[in-house]
Design a protein around this motif. Sequence first.
Motif, PDB file in Angstrom:
ATOM      1  N   LEU A  21     -10.788  57.542  49.536  1.00 46.61           N
ATOM      2  CA  LEU A  21     -12.042  56.875  49.874  1.00 46.61           C
ATOM      3  C   LEU A  21     -13.237  57.747  49.514  1.00 46.61           C
ATOM      4  CD1 LEU A  21     -11.036  55.455  53.375  1.00 46.61           C
ATOM      5  CD2 LEU A  21     -11.375  54.142  51.283  1.00 46.61           C
ATOM      6  N   GLU A 154      -8.645  48.368  51.834  1.00 51.20           N
ATOM      7  CA  GLU A 154      -8.703  49.362  52.905  1.00 51.20           C
ATOM      8  C   GLU A 154      -8.124  48.801  54.195  1.00 51.20           C
ATOM      9  OE1 GLU A 154     -12.568  51.080  53.389  1.00 51.20           O
ATOM     10  OE2 GLU A 154     -12.698  51.697  51.287  1.00 51.20           O
ATOM     11  N   THR A 159      -5.895  52.735  49.663  1.00 54.94           N
ATOM     12  CA  THR A 159      -7.175  53.290  49.218  1.00 54.94           C
ATOM     13  C   THR A 159      -7.137  53.770  47.764  1.00 54.94           C
ATOM     14  OG1 THR A 159      -6.526  55.439  50.135  1.00 54.94           O
ATOM     15  CG2 THR A 159      -7.810  53.988  51.556  1.00 54.94           C
TER      16      THR A 159
END
Length: 448
Positions: A21, A154, A159
Motif C-alpha cells: 500500500l 484492499e 494489496t
Amino acid sequence: MPRNFFKNYHIRDTIHLAWPLVATQVGHILTGMVDNIFLGRLGSTEQAAGILSNNLFMLLMVFAIGFSYATTPLTTSAHEKNDLYRKASLFKNSLFLNFTVALVCFIFWFLGSGLLNYMKQPQEVVVMAVPYFNVIIFSILPVSLFFACKQYCEGLSNTRMALIISLTGNAINVVLNYLLIYGEFGFPELGYMGAAWASFYARLFMGAAFVILIFRSPVTRSINKVYTKVKVNWKDLADLWKIGFNTAMQFTFEVAAFVIAGLMAGAFGKEQIDAHGIALNIAAFTYMFASGISSAVTIRVGIYKAKGNWSEIKSASNAAFKLVLWVMGFFGASFIVFNKFLPMAFSTENNIIEMASGLLIIAAMFQLFDGMQVTIIGILRGLEDVRIPTLVTLIGYWIIALPLAYFLAFTLKMEITGIWIALLASLFSVALGLYWRLNYLIKHNLAK
C-alpha cells in the motif's frame, strides 16, 4: 527501535499489509513529483504553473476518490462473511458511484477553470496554468476507476495488484514526460504541456488496466459468476455514500487547507508558489507512508469489527501507532538533516531552494502529528465511524488553520513561513481531536 519490536504479531501483520500500500501510494504521488522535477528544469514559471494546476487538481481528486474508501470496510465485512453477491454488488455500485462523482467534479472544474484568473496569482503563471489544468482534469475519470478497484482489492486484503499497476503507470509517466516535453524519438515537442499529457496517459492506463485485471486475475475473478446478476441499487449506494461522503469531506478539508495555503503563498510571488509546492511535494511523499499504514489498519480493524473483538481492535490500533511514529519520526529527522539538499532535486534557483529548505524544518515538526491523524482516520474508517472525525477535520483545517494562516502571513507579515506554522497547528489539533474520539470508542466498547 526496541529489539522486540517485530515480535508483536500486530506490527508484523500491519507491515505485511502496509508495504504494498505504501509503495502504491508513493507511486501515486510520484506522478506529480516527477512532473514537478521536469518542469523545474524548464523554469520557475513553468514549475509554478504545474504546481498551481496540480494543487487544484488534487483538491478535485481527493474529494472524488474519498468515496472509494467506503468500499474497503464494507467489502472486508462481506469477505469475512464469504458473501460473494454482496462483494460483487459493492464493486458494481462502487464503480458507478465513483465514476459518477468524478464526472460531476470534472464538469464543474472544466467549466470553471477560468476561475484561475481570479485567484490573485502571478499573471504569467495563470496564463500557463489554465491549458495545463484543462488537460490534467480529464484524468480524474480514469483515476476514479483505479481507486474503486484499489479499495475493493484492499477489502479482500489484496494489496499487490494496485502496486503492480501503480509502478507500471509511473514508469509510463516518467518516459512520456521525457518524450513529450523534449520531443525525443519522433514525439511532438510540447514543452511544459508535455508533463500534463504524460500524467493523463499514465492515469488512463492505470484506470483501464485495473478494471480489466479485476475480471482476469485469479484473485478477484470469482465475481465474474455473479457480477451480471447484481444491480446498481439504493441500499449499497446509500451504504457507500454514508462512509464515502464523510471520508471525501475529511480529505477535502485537509487538502483544501493546503491548496488555499498555496494560493496565499502565490500572493507573494511565483517563487513562493515554487517553494511551497516543493516542500509540499516532499512532505506529501512521506505522508504516503503513513497513509499506507492507515489503509492497512483499516483492513485489520474492519476484520476485528466484523467479529466484534474490541480487545484486538485496541491492540491493532496501538501497533499501528507505534509503527507510524517510528516511520514519521525517521522522516522528520531526515528533513532536519537534509533540508538544504532535498529541494535541489526540484529547482536550481537558490532563493527557491532556500525558502523550501526553511519550510522543511516546519514540515519536520509536523511529521508525527500528520502520521497520527491519518492513521487514526484509517482506524475510525475501519470502525465505520466517520461523522465526528469529519467535524474534527473541519474545525482543525478550516476553523483553525486558514484564519491563523491569514493572520500570520498577512497581518504579522510572516508570509509563507506563517502559513506553514498554521498548518503545523492544524495537524496537531486534528491529531489530538481524533485520538480523543478513538480512545472514547475503545473504552466505551470494552466496558460493555
